[in-house]
Design an enzyme around this catalytic site. Sequence first.
Site, short mmCIF file in Angstrom:
data_model
loop_
_atom_site.label_atom_id
_atom_site.label_comp_id
_atom_site.label_asym_id
_atom_site.label_seq_id
_atom_site.Cartn_x
_atom_site.Cartn_y
_atom_site.Cartn_z
N HIS A 68 34.36 36.55 -98.66
CA HIS A 68 35.00 36.25 -97.38
C HIS A 68 34.84 34.76 -97.03
O HIS A 68 35.78 34.11 -96.55
CB HIS A 68 34.36 37.15 -96.31
CG HIS A 68 34.76 36.80 -94.91
ND1 HIS A 68 33.94 36.08 -94.07
CD2 HIS A 68 35.87 37.08 -94.21
CE1 HIS A 68 34.56 35.93 -92.90
NE2 HIS A 68 35.72 36.52 -92.96
N GLU A 84 37.23 32.78 -99.01
CA GLU A 84 38.58 32.91 -98.45
C GLU A 84 38.79 31.88 -97.32
O GLU A 84 39.79 31.17 -97.28
CB GLU A 84 38.77 34.34 -97.93
CG GLU A 84 40.04 34.60 -97.14
CD GLU A 84 39.76 35.24 -95.79
OE1 GLU A 84 40.11 34.63 -94.77
OE2 GLU A 84 39.16 36.34 -95.76
N HIS A 85 37.82 31.78 -96.42
CA HIS A 85 37.93 30.78 -95.34
C HIS A 85 38.03 29.38 -95.91
O HIS A 85 38.84 28.57 -95.48
CB HIS A 85 36.66 30.83 -94.45
CG HIS A 85 36.76 31.80 -93.32
ND1 HIS A 85 36.62 31.41 -92.01
CD2 HIS A 85 36.97 33.13 -93.30
CE1 HIS A 85 36.73 32.47 -91.22
NE2 HIS A 85 36.94 33.52 -91.98
N GLU A 131 32.19 34.95 -86.06
CA GLU A 131 33.01 36.09 -86.49
C GLU A 131 32.10 37.31 -86.70
O GLU A 131 32.42 38.42 -86.27
CB GLU A 131 33.76 35.74 -87.77
CG GLU A 131 34.76 36.81 -88.19
CD GLU A 131 35.55 36.46 -89.46
OE1 GLU A 131 35.32 35.36 -90.02
OE2 GLU A 131 36.37 37.28 -89.89
#
Lengths: 425, 429
Positions: free
Chosen positions: B69, B72-73, B145
Amino acid sequence: MKPIKFKIADGITLNVISTRKFKTAQLAINFLVPLRKETAAKNTLLSAVLLRGTAKNPTIADISRKLQSLYAASVAQTNYKRGEVQVFGLYSNFIDSKYSLDGCDILGGTLDMMAEMLFDPYLVNGVFCEEYVEGEKSNLIDKIHSRINNKNSYALSRCHEEMCRDEAFGLDILGSVETVSEITAESLYEHHKQTLETARIDVFYVGAEAPETILAKVKNMFSGLSGRATESLVTEVKRSAGPIREVVDYDTVEQTKLSIGFRTGTVLSDGDYYKFSVFSEVYGSGTTSKLFMNVREKLSLCYYCQAIPEAHKGIMVVASGIEAEKYDAAREEILHQLDEVKNGNITDDEFNGAIESLYGDYMRIYDSPDMLEAWYIGRSLAGRDESPEDAAKMVKTVTREDVSEIAKKLTLDTIYTLRPSEEDK
Amino acid sequence: MTDAKKIESALLDESYYMCKHKSGLEVYVYPKAMTSSYAIFATKYGSVDSRFKLEGEQDFTEVPDGIAHFLEHKLFETEEGEDTFQRYARTGASANAYTSFNLTAYLFSCTDNFYDSLEILLDFVTKPYFSDENVKKEQGIIAQEIKMYDDNPGTNLFYGLMNSLYEKNKIRTNIAGTVESISKITPEILYKCYNTFYNPSNMILSVCGNVDVERTMELVDKYIKVSESKRIIRDYPVEGPGVFCPRFEKTFSVAKPLFEIGIKDVSISPDPRERAKKSLAVDILNDMLFGKSGKLFNDLYGEGLISRGLGASYEHNLSFSFNAISSESSDPEAVFGRFCEYCEDIKKNGFSKEDFERIKRVIYADIVKSFDSTEDIATNIVWQRLNDCDIFDSVDIIPTIDYEYTKNVFDNLFVPSSYALSIIRNPEE
C-alpha cells in the site's frame, strides 16, 4: 439524452430517457415534499413499510421471491434531501427483457410489484400492519443511533445540523427518536393516503423501452390518482453567515475530525452557478485542488481534506481527519488556501485541472442512469433544465477572475470538531 | 499488426480482445459504446505478499506490513518532482489507485484524451522514484489514513474476524499496515518489492470504452520494457481447517452491536475453473440461505433480532478463502446460535430445488448487470485474471452448477469447527 416529459396529471410528471446504452433499466417513483420536522420521519418510515408486504405478497419473503423470478429485479427505498426538499419513494432496477432466458416480461412484472406496494399494501383492519410499522420504527431508531458509527459522515452531518439549527436543512431526514416513536399504524396509513393525494410525484425511467410504451404503463399505474395543487418547494437561503460559532463534540476516536462550514453566497438557481462549481473544484474537490495539494501533499497534515458543497442550500463544508496536535496548523492552512483563491493566486494547473475534471464529471453522468435521474431532479428543483453536456460546456467559459470573485462571497459560519474523549487519552 | 485474440459471448452480446505482450504483460482491450473510458493497470501483489523470493534466490525476503500500500502511494511521485495527479489534470482524467490483499491497481476514468492519459498511467507505474525524504513525508499521510480506519467500526469488525479465523495468514493485518510497521519502510525495501512484483509478467492492463487494440498496443510497446522475468515464489503460511480463536470482541462507540460470522475454508482447488465454480455455488448459497427470501433473515428480522439485511460474501482465491455473514443485532450470540441451528438443519434436510433454480437466475442477472459500466468491466477482467479466469466464464459455468454439487459444497464448507464470531459493541453495554 434529455428526458422527454409527460404530464400524467397536475403534479404528476413522467420523465423518460430512452436509450439502448444499458442492459439494465430503472424506474423511480419519487415524492417531493418540503422537509419538515413533523413529516421527515413519516416519509422515511413510509417507504420502509411499503417494502414489507402487499395484499398479494404479504411478506418480505414473498416479495423477494417474486422479484428474484424477475431476474433479480430490485425495488428499494429512495430517501434523500436536496436543500430543504425531501425526495422519497421507491426505486427499481431490472435487466432488459432481452436478456431473460424464458421470455419473462421483466418490466411489466416489476411495475406491477411497485404498483402493488404503493396502491395495494398489506393492511390489517384497514391500516398498515402494526407489527411491520413497529418493526420498521425500531429499525429506524437504530439507524438514527447508528449515525455515529461512521465518524466521517457523522462529523459532516453534525456540522450541517449545527449550522442550520434554526433552518429546515438542519433536520435529519431520518427524523428524531421522538418523532419516530409517536408514529402509529393509523397515523402512517393516513400519511400514506395524504401523500398519494397531495405530494408532487416525479416518475423517472431510464432504459431501452420507447417513451410511448412507458407512458402507457405509467398512466395505467397512476390512473387511480387525480391531479393535485402541490406545495411550493423552496429552500431558505442565507447568503452570508452571522457570527462564527464553534462546536466541539467528544467521542472515543483516534483521529480528530474537523468540519468547517461556510455560507457560499451562491446557489444552483443563480445564473452564474457554474462559477461556483469551478471555485469549489479549484479549492477543495479532487486531487489537484488546493486543499489536497497543500494540506495533504505538501504539509502532510491529513489523509483526506475536501470541500463538500450543497448547491441548493448554498453551504459548503470542508471536511478533514487530522492528528489532534496538528489541529491548529490544519485549520489555519484550510482558511489560508481559501484566501489564496480569493486573492486570485490560482496556478494554471489548478485552474485548468479543475475545469477538465468538472467537464469529465459532468460527461460521465451519461454512463449512469442513477446520476442522470439525480441530475434532472436537482435541476428541476432549482428551476433549471440544462443537460450535463450543457453544464460541461458552461464550465469551460468560466474565467479565473470569476473564480476569485465568487470565492469572495463565502463567509465562515461554523467550526465543528469531533475530538477524542479526554478519558481515553 | 498486433496478435490479438477476440473473445466473445453470444449470450451477453459482448466481446473484447486479449493480447499477450512480449514482456509477458497481459493486455485486455474491451471496446464499449459509453461516454467514459476506463483503464486499470494492476500487479498481482498485495498486503499478503510479505515473504517472497525470486526463482534462483537463496533466501526469502520478509518486508514490513503495509508496504504494498505504501508503494502504491509513492509511485505517484516522480523524479522530476511533478505530481502524477497534476499530469492527469491536464488530460482531464480522474485517477486513483488501491491496494487489496492480493492486488495493487492504478486506474483512471476519462471522457476525452484517453491515450494521453494511458501514456501517463504506463509511464508513472513503470518509473519508481523513492527517496528518504519522500518516504518520510508519506509516513505522516498514511499514519492518518490508518487512524481513520482505526476509527471505523466496520474495519475493526472485519479484522477482528480475520484474527479469529487465521493464526498466521497476513490477511490478519490491515492492508495499510500499522503506524509502527510503516515507520520501518525505507527506499531500499520499496525498490526490492517494486523490482520483484512490478515485472510486466506479473501484471495486467485492462482498458474499456472508446478503445482500440492497435493504439493501446503501440503505447504498451513504447512504455513496457522487455526484461527478464523470473518466477515469484510467495511464502504463504499454511493454515489448518480449524479457526484460530472462535470469538473476537472489541468495544467501540457504536449504537448497536455489529457482528460478522466467518467460516474458514482451506479447501482451495489448484484448478481455476473449479475455484470459479465453487465461488459461484457459494454465491448462490449465500443469496438463497441468507438473502431476503431465505428463512433465517425473515425469522430474525421478524423477531427484531436484526435490523437490516444479512450481508453475505465469499472470498475464494489461492491465498485465502472464507465466507462472511454480517449485520447488526442487539444479541449477536443469539443470532449466531440460530445461524448454527439453521445450517445444521440444511445439512440434514437440504434446501428447496425451486429456490435453488430461482437463485441461479438471480446470479445470472447480477452478471448481466455488471456489463453496464466501463469501470465494472475493466475491473472485473483484472479480478477474474487474478484467479486465472475470464470475464465471460461465469455465465457459462452457472448452468453446470447443479443441486448435488451445491449441497456438497455446503456440507463441506459449513462445518462448526471452522466458524468464528466477531463482535463490536458499545463499552456502556
